[in-house]
Design a protein around this motif. Structure first.
Motif: not given
Length: 375
Positions: A21-29, A279-290, A344-350
Motif C-alpha cells: 500500500i505504501s509503495v502504491l501510494a507513493i507511485s500514484f503520487i 504544486e503540492l506545497g509543504f504538506v505534499g513534500c511531507c507526505i512524500v518524505i513520510a 526520487l524512488p517511485f516518483v521520478s520518471y524512469g
C-alpha cells in the motif's frame, strides 16, 4: 489460505500488504506529479508502474534463497550490462553520457545493477560472516565492488557511483563489519573528502570532468554561477518555496509558476521534488518524505525478522537504496548537495528505475513470507 506456490507454501497472513500500500501510494503520487511536470511522460510512467507491479508480484512468490544461489551469475550479469553500455553503437549517447541501451525502450543497466549487486553481496557477506572483518575478505569485497563502480563512473554517472558506493558500505555494516574497522575508515575518509574537495575546485585539476567541477563550484558560489551551472538549483529552491503550505495545485496554469516558465529542465526526473514543492506545497513534500521513510522502515523491520543473514541484508539493502536515493535527490533539489542527477524512488520518471525498485520490493515481500521461526 495459501498463495501460489513456486518453491514453498506461503501463508497469506504473512504477506506484507502495508508495504504494498505504501509503495502504491507513493507511485500514484509519482504518476500525478510526472504528468503535471510533463504530460507526455505520464502514460509511459503508468506503463512502467504496471510492469513494475507485475514484476513485484512474480518475484515476491519466488524463494529468495533459490535466487541467491545464482549470486555469481547475477554479479557477472551486472558487470556485463555495465560494460556493454560503454560500447559505441550499443550504448545510447544522450546529453554527454552513455548510460542507456535501446531495447525498444531506453534501458538503464546501472539501475537494475544496484538490485543485482544487493543480492550478490547479501550472499557473499553471509558466506563470509565469520571472517567479514578480516583483511583478505574486505579486500576481496572492495575489489568486487570497484569493478561495477568504475564502469558506472565511466558512463559518466558520478551520482550513481556515489550511491552504489554508499550502498556497499551499508551492506557491509549490516553484515556485521567490526565497529573498529568502520571507525578507522571514517577517520580516514573525512579528511580525504576535505582534501578531495579542495583539489577539485582548483583551475588545473584533472580529477573530474569540467562540467562536474563547475557543478561543485556552483554549489559553493551559487550567486557567481546563477546564470548557468547554479540556474536549475536556484530555480528549484524558488519553486519549492513558492508552493508555501498547500501548493499551487497539480496541472496549474499559474503564470508565476517556475515549472510553467520552463525554468527547470527535465522536471519530471531529477528535479521532480521541485514540482512537488511548488504544486503540492509543504504538506505534499511531507507526505512524500513520510511515505518513502515508511517504506524504508518497513523494509528494515522485515529484514530483522528474516530467516537468515542474506534475507536481512537484502531487505536492509533495498531500504538503504531507497533512503540514499531519496536523501540525495532532495538534497540536490534543495541545494544542500551539488547538482547531480539521481531519481526520487517511485516518483521520478524512469521505467528502469521504477521497475527495478519494484523487483527489489518483491524480494523484500518474499523474505517477509518466510519469517524467522522463533523457538
Amino acid at each position: 489460505m495459501k498463495l501460489l506456490k513456486f518453491r514453498k507454501p506461503y501463508k497469506l497472513k504473512d504477506y506484507k500488504f502495508s508495504l504494498i500500500i505504501s509503495v502504491l501510494a507513493i507511485s500514484f503520487i509519482g504518476v500525478l506529479v510526472v504528468g503535471s511536470a510533463n504530460e507526455t511522460y505520464q502514460n509511459k510512467q503508468i506503463f512502467g508502474l504496471v510492469i513494475g507491479i507485475i514484476a513485484m508480484a512474480v518475484v515476491s512468490l519466488i524463494d529468495y534463497v533459490w535466487i541467491t544461489n545464482f549470486y555469481w551469475i547475477l554479479y557477472a550479469m551486472s558487470v556485463f550490462m555495465l560494460a556493454i553500455v560503454l560500447v559505441p553503437g550499443i550504448g545510447v549517447y544522450v546529453n554527454g553520457a552513455r548510460r542507456w541501451i535501446n531495447i525498444g525502450i531506453q534501458f538503464q543497466p546501472s539501475e537494475l545493477a544496484k538490485i543485482l549487486l544487493i543480492i550478490f553481496f547479501a550472499k557473499f557477506i553471509m558466506k563470509h560472516e565469520q571472517d567479514l572483518s578480516e583483511k583478505q575478505t574486505i579486500i576481496k569485497a572492495v575489489v568486487l565492488i570497484l569493478i561495477p563502480l568504475i564502469l558506472i563512473y565511466k558512463e559518466p554517472n558520478l551520482s550513481t557511483t556515489i550511491c552504489t558506493a554508499l550502498l556497499f558500505c551499508f551492506l557491509m555494516y549490516v553484515g556485521g563489519l567490526s565497529y573498529r574497522f568502520i571507525g578507522t575508515v571514517l577517520l580516514i575518509t573525512i579528511p580525504v573528502a576535505v582534501i578531495f574537495l579542495s583539489l577539485v575546485v582548483q583551475p588545473d585539476q584533472k580529477i573530474l570532468d569540467t562540467y562536474q567541477q563547475k557543478r561543485i563550484l556552483a554549489w559553493l558560489e551559487p550567486e557567481k554561477y546563477a546564470s548557468d551551472e547554479a540556474y536549475q538549483q536556484n530555480n528549484s529552491v524558488m519553486a519549492i518555496g513558492s508552493g508555501q503550505l498547500t501548493g499551487k495545485g497539480l496541472n496549474n496554469n499559474t503564470t508565476t509558476s517556475v515549472k510553467n516558465g520552463n525554468f527547470i529542465l527535465e522536471p519530471q526526473t531529477d528535479f521532480i521534488f521541485a514540482i512537488i514543492g511548488e504544486e503540492l506545497g509543504f504538506v505534499g513534500c511531507c507526505i512524500v518524505i513520510a511515505l518513502l521513510l515508511l517504506i524504508v522502515i518497513q523494509c528494515v523491520l522485515i529484514g530483522l525478522k528474516a530467516q537468515d543473514t542474506s534475507g536481512k541484508i537484502i531487505c536492509c539493502g533495498i531500504g538503504s537504496l531507497i533512503g540514499i536515493q531519496t536523501f540525495i535527490n532532495i538534497a540536490v533539489a534543495t541545494q544542500i548537495f551539488p547538482n547531480t542527477g539521481i531519481p526520487l524512488p517511485f516518483v521520478s520518471y524512469g521505467l528502469t528505475s521504477l521497475v527495478s525498485l519494484y523487483i527489489g520490493i518483491g524480494l523484500v515481500l518474499n523474505i517477509g513470507l518466510q519469517p524467522k521461526k522463533y523457538q
